[in-house]
Design an enzyme around this catalytic site. Structure first.
Site, mmCIF file in Angstrom:
data_model
loop_
_atom_site.group_PDB
_atom_site.id
_atom_site.type_symbol
_atom_site.label_atom_id
_atom_site.label_comp_id
_atom_site.label_asym_id
_atom_site.label_seq_id
_atom_site.Cartn_x
_atom_site.Cartn_y
_atom_site.Cartn_z
ATOM 1 N N CYS A 111 24.087 -34.351 23.485
ATOM 2 C CA CYS A 111 24.428 -35.731 23.830
ATOM 3 C C CYS A 111 23.240 -36.669 23.585
ATOM 4 C CB CYS A 111 24.928 -35.772 25.274
ATOM 5 S SG CYS A 111 25.704 -37.308 25.795
ATOM 6 N N HIS A 112 22.677 -37.271 24.628
ATOM 7 C CA HIS A 112 21.516 -38.154 24.501
ATOM 8 C C HIS A 112 20.198 -37.382 24.593
ATOM 9 C CE1 HIS A 112 24.585 -41.189 25.367
ATOM 10 N NE2 HIS A 112 23.736 -42.119 24.964
#
Length: 186
Positions: A111-112
């Site tokens: 994800c991030h």
């Protein structure tokens, strides 16, 4: 070669981690027999972010300062926006990720969390993926970004979002079982 049921895996996170991106790998890797520890900056339990609000608490096993990277085969970095943004300004966290990478150990980010790979200076020239909104950050850091559920390049494992968690965990297992990864200089 280390079998997954002999592996020691570290999950590094702080408050604001995406709930599923920590809990799913933790549960799945433990079910496969790995010893999995959760490290937090201060050793205190952490609260997740569950889709659009605060989620549940995950107990910490140790503080960042007490982590001995030599004791682990891999580090897993859950995403969410808050968690990696807080960790990427923590020099000890960034240095720990760099230490895992320099030792040829598996570094997995979803994800991030690839923001942490950028900060650690270990993504340039490598195939990778991430949450779509940080694809430009990844490309600007020199990653060979692609929109795939999971990408592995010399033991660096990346995935896009919670929908990719099964593929993410399967690739972590595969990379751990392959053993130490020789990495070209970034």
């Amino acid at each position: 070669m280390t079998q997954i049921n002999e592996a020691n895996i570290l999950i590094l996170a702080t408050n604001g981690f995406e709930q599923s991106e920590l809990e799913h790998p933790l549960k799945q890797l433990r079910e496969k027999g790995a010893t999995v520890h959760v490290a937090t900056p201060d050793g205190n339990d952490i609260k997740g972010w569950d889709t659009d609000d605060w989620g549940g608490t995950v107990p910490a096993d140790l503080a960042l300062a007490d982590v001995n990277a030599q004791s682990y085969d891999a580090i897993v970095l859950p995403g969410g926006q808050i968690n990696p943004d807080l960790l990427r300004v923590n020099e000890d966290a960034v240095q720990l990720i760099r230490t895992f990478a320099d030792a040829g150990k598996v570094v997995a980010a979803i994800c991030h969390a690839p923001w942490l790979l950028i900060e650690a200076g270990i993504i340039k020239g490598r195939k990778a993926t991430s949450y779509n909104s940080i694809s430009t950050d990844m490309k600007n850091a020199g990653a060979l970004w692609e929109d795939s559920e999971v990408v592995a390049d010399q033991g660096i494992v990346t995935s896009r979002n919670p929908n990719d968690l099964d593929a993410f965990v399967a690739k972590i297992v595969e990379e751990v079982e392959e053993g130490k990864h020789e990495r070209r200089a970034a």
